[in-house]
Scaffold this active site. Sequence first.
Site, PDB file in Angstrom:
ATOM      1  N   GLU A 124      16.219  92.232 -61.335  1.00 49.05           N
ATOM      2  CA  GLU A 124      16.322  93.477 -60.852  1.00 49.05           C
ATOM      3  C   GLU A 124      17.713  94.407 -60.802  1.00 49.05           C
ATOM      4  O   GLU A 124      18.266  94.840 -59.905  1.00 49.05           O
ATOM      5  CB  GLU A 124      15.753  93.860 -59.338  1.00 49.05           C
ATOM      6  N   GLU A 271       6.728  89.227 -60.805  1.00 44.57           N
ATOM      7  CA  GLU A 271       6.630  88.804 -59.401  1.00 44.57           C
ATOM      8  C   GLU A 271       5.495  89.674 -59.068  1.00 44.57           C
ATOM      9  O   GLU A 271       5.476  90.916 -59.281  1.00 44.57           O
ATOM     10  CB  GLU A 271       7.961  89.072 -58.562  1.00 44.57           C
TER      11      GLU A 271
END
Length: 524
Positions: A124, A271
């Site tokens: 991220e 995820e």
Amino acid sequence: MTFLGWNSSSLLLLPLLLASFVGTGFSGAFVGVNIGTQVSDMPSASEVVALLKKQQIAHVRLFDADRQMLTALANTGIQVVVGVPNDQLLAIGESRSTAANWVNKNVAAYMPDTNITAIAVGSEVLTSIPNAALVLVPAMKFLHDALVAADLDGQVKVSTPHKADIILDAFPPSNAFFNSSWNRVMKQLLTFLQNTDSYLMLNVYPYYVYVQANGVFPLDYALFRPLPPSKEAVDPNTMLHYTNVFDAMVDAAYFAMEAMNYTNVPVVVTETGWPSAGDANEPDTTVDNAVTYNSNLVTHVLNNSGTPQHPGIPVNTYIYELFNEDLRSGPTSEKSWGLFSANSTPVYALHLTGGGSILANDTSSQTFCVSSTGADRQLLQAALDWACGPGQADCNPIQPGAVCYEPNTLQDHASYAFNSYYQKLGMKQGSCDFNGIAMITSTDPSHDSCIYPGSIGNSNSNSNSSTNGTVTNGTVTGNATLPLLGGSNDTSFNSSAYQLHSRFHPIFYPVVAIPILLWNLPIL
């Protein structure tokens, strides 16, 4: 043009995406797990691998390139994604030789014994360390060049996981676009992924979307539970119907890429999951919700249905995560995403219709089959009829005056019948589905003197007594034979035999009124 839930752009892009999946080596969807290590009593690498093998988990993602884990994974066949931690990104992005050393030390040194299939560069990055954005793609290119030099680029792909909120205006999905602040980086990134036959890594968390929505859409929409057609979300631009948040988020990524003229880069969900515990102000962080989400997720992914925009295109997915990470900071929910505790005992049991034996954890003997909350009443009645008829469930306890007749509701009677059938078949894989209107729970549904089959309080949990007839709220009213496909000897329920619609039935329903707020939710 819209036809049976497909639109013309889906049909045009389908061959390109299928070719992309051939290039990335995917042949049908898979479900893997993330392995975080912020655990106070972290099992040894050999213990972790033993658990993976026992649970038949064939795909894992590491957040680093731990030497002990990579050594323990050797000769197991388990496919491994290794990670470049964010604190190593800058050095790799500024130095080709540093990238080459990283590949030699953390990838080439373990192959072919350890089956490394991808490098996740950072985590991220654009949202967590935006100052490193300018070195992200150079780092990926340097790592790929090192793989080419080592003749490993055909086996190991390079990508980077993104938080889903890099996508703006994500509801409806067809309106989605990437945050313009990152246009330059995203164009470079997508060009790299396209040129190297790699894929977009995306972290997808319907739990956070649901919490942020403040009740705008039902919990069932986040948990993959069946929705009646009137409650499905319809994208007004494509007329595509969305029955769950997960698909909408994945399609938002596809539409965002399409807006930048990239139509052949697959999406891999790196995820996703649901926390099983939380603080007092986190009421939806329950074991049952975690069981429901992850069980339905696995079933949904492995049935290779794809998404409404790209039906039939696999969405390979990694559950977050293997262990509860008790050392993570923040609320209790942040520590409670794991499938297992540190001692390798399952936090809960999953119901994996169509999941084969993956994640066949040790508490399967303590599970029950119940009807899903909010299930369509027609589907529920048809499934109850079948369970008490050809399914030969023991429905005597739910007859008038019998011990489980109360509460006298369709849902309660269906739960008893479903569970009787499930236990009678020895909790066999696929015996608790009923076209998506049943679910596995680790919570004993027994109440008062009504003891469900399989409960430790039931000494005769596998009664073979059965009834054969039409049932209303569990009450036999006749001896009619139900019209099952394949004849009355079928041992699996199929609602299409009853001319009813399941959520997987390719019927295009008329557009219905949907609160406009549903398509203006923040996506995290």
